[in-house]
Scaffold this motif. Structure first.
Motif, short mmCIF file in Angstrom:
data_model
loop_
_atom_site.label_atom_id
_atom_site.label_comp_id
_atom_site.label_asym_id
_atom_site.label_seq_id
_atom_site.Cartn_x
_atom_site.Cartn_y
_atom_site.Cartn_z
N SER A 110 11.30 2.85 -12.61
CA SER A 110 10.35 1.74 -12.70
C SER A 110 9.29 1.80 -11.62
N ARG A 111 9.65 2.32 -10.45
CA ARG A 111 8.70 2.41 -9.33
C ARG A 111 9.24 3.40 -8.31
N VAL A 112 8.38 3.84 -7.40
CA VAL A 112 8.76 4.84 -6.40
C VAL A 112 8.22 4.43 -5.03
N VAL A 113 9.07 4.58 -4.02
CA VAL A 113 8.63 4.49 -2.64
C VAL A 113 8.80 5.88 -2.03
N ARG A 210 0.70 6.74 -13.30
CA ARG A 210 1.71 6.47 -14.32
C ARG A 210 2.86 5.61 -13.80
N ILE A 211 3.22 5.74 -12.55
CA ILE A 211 4.37 5.02 -11.99
C ILE A 211 3.91 4.28 -10.74
N PRO A 212 4.12 2.97 -10.65
CA PRO A 212 3.74 2.23 -9.44
C PRO A 212 4.38 2.85 -8.20
N THR A 213 3.57 3.05 -7.17
CA THR A 213 4.03 3.81 -6.01
C THR A 213 3.60 3.17 -4.71
N LEU A 214 4.55 3.07 -3.78
CA LEU A 214 4.24 2.75 -2.39
C LEU A 214 4.46 4.03 -1.59
N PHE A 215 3.43 4.47 -0.89
CA PHE A 215 3.55 5.65 -0.04
C PHE A 215 3.43 5.23 1.41
N THR A 216 4.45 5.54 2.21
CA THR A 216 4.44 5.23 3.64
C THR A 216 4.47 6.54 4.42
N PHE A 217 3.80 6.54 5.58
CA PHE A 217 3.70 7.79 6.32
C PHE A 217 3.53 7.52 7.81
N GLY A 218 3.95 8.49 8.61
CA GLY A 218 3.77 8.41 10.05
C GLY A 218 2.43 8.99 10.45
N PRO A 238 -4.02 -0.68 -9.09
CA PRO A 238 -3.24 -1.93 -9.11
C PRO A 238 -1.74 -1.64 -9.17
N GLY A 239 -0.99 -2.30 -8.29
CA GLY A 239 0.46 -2.12 -8.26
C GLY A 239 0.94 -1.04 -7.32
N SER A 240 0.02 -0.24 -6.80
CA SER A 240 0.38 0.81 -5.84
C SER A 240 -0.24 0.52 -4.49
#
Length: 283
Positions: A110-113, A210-218, A238-240
């Protein structure tokens, strides 16, 4: 209460209640990487984690191909959430393998972090690296690939090489929990072992579009594992979203409170958006 499943000879640990979040660690880590994250999420999410094949040093080496890894991840997802798609929370090589599983089986996700590894197989990323950055990346990765090759012949030396590099790049995993058996992804990348890494999906074509995504990085690293173009793409989708931290590669350990706050907020909002979309569709 926490519970454990056995899936294709993997011990799968489950804690909490709510929508399922499957967590994949990377090199040279274990499910313990997510301890603080699970503590922060388990009151509202069902947290699932396991050691990648070959990363449990109590067991024999178990290198797998990309296809086999996707099959294993899929078996875990189907076992823990047969009727509903899951959220993937990914770090390092867990990103690489988790992204590929999600690209192949998007209805199950459904979503990816993603944590600290982004669109490394995009043209924008490769073009953005300086010559020095390319040498730094190749240097540590080829070293680890070489340690993998030595492992079956000189395991003591291979372990020392692996632990040396882990210290060099700032890994906080205890040395006794690090071994050459974990290095096979680098042999896949640089030596073409176990089928290599060719033919995987372009991350920037899937995650966000295609897939809602939160990307976190240092931000505090000698080089990045994402392009600025992909950050902008996520910010405008929208949604990412994308969020940087004043930390290195292991955000969940270096900034646990900040990291879990951002992840929890995004997951909660993403679920709210999903429910609103379903309500609109019904209406």
């Amino acid at each position: 209460m926490p519970s454990t499943l056995s899936v294709q000879d993997l011990d799968v640990f489950i804690e909490g209640q709510g929508p399922t979040v499957v967590m994949l660690h990377g090199w040279p880590d274990s499910p313990a990487l997510w301890d603080e994250t699970v503590a922060a999420l388990s009151d509202g999410y069902r947290c699932v984690r396991f050691a990648l094949p070959g990363f449990d040093l109590a067991r024999p080496p178990r290198p797998v191909s990309v296809d086999q890894m996707c099959e294993l991840v899929g078996a875990v997802v189907d076992a823990v959430s047969p009727d509903e798609p899951v959220t993937l929370l990914l770090h390092d090589w867990g990103c690489f393998f988790g992204y590929e599983y999600a690209a192949r089986h998007s209805p199950r996700v459904s979503r990816v972090v993603g944590v600290d590894i982004g669109d490394t197989n995009s043209g924008a990323y490769l073009k953005g690296l300086s010559g020095k950055e390319k040498l730094l990346i190749a240097g540590y990765q080829v070293w680890l690939a070489a340690a993998w090759k030595l492992g079956s012949i000189l395991p003591g030396l291979a372990d020392r090489m692996t632990r040396f590099m882990a210290r060099k790049i700032g890994c906080r995993t205890a040395p006794e929990r690090i071994g050459w058996q974990m290095n096979y992804p680098y042999a896949m990348q640089w030596l073409g072992s176990f089928g290599g890494l060719r033919g995987v999906a372009r991350v920037d074509n899937v995650f966000g579009p295609r897939i809602p995504t939160l990307f976190t990085f240092g931000k505090r690293k000698p080089f990045m594992f994402h392009s600025s173009r992909w950050l902008a793409q996520l910010a405008n989708t929208p949604g990412s979203a994308a969020q940087g931290f004043e930390a290195g590669h292991w955000l969940m350990r270096q900034k646990p409170a900040e990291f879990t706050t951002v992840v929890r907020s995004w997951l909660d909002q993403s679920r709210t958006n999903e429910r609103a979309s379903r309500a609109e569709a019904v209406a």
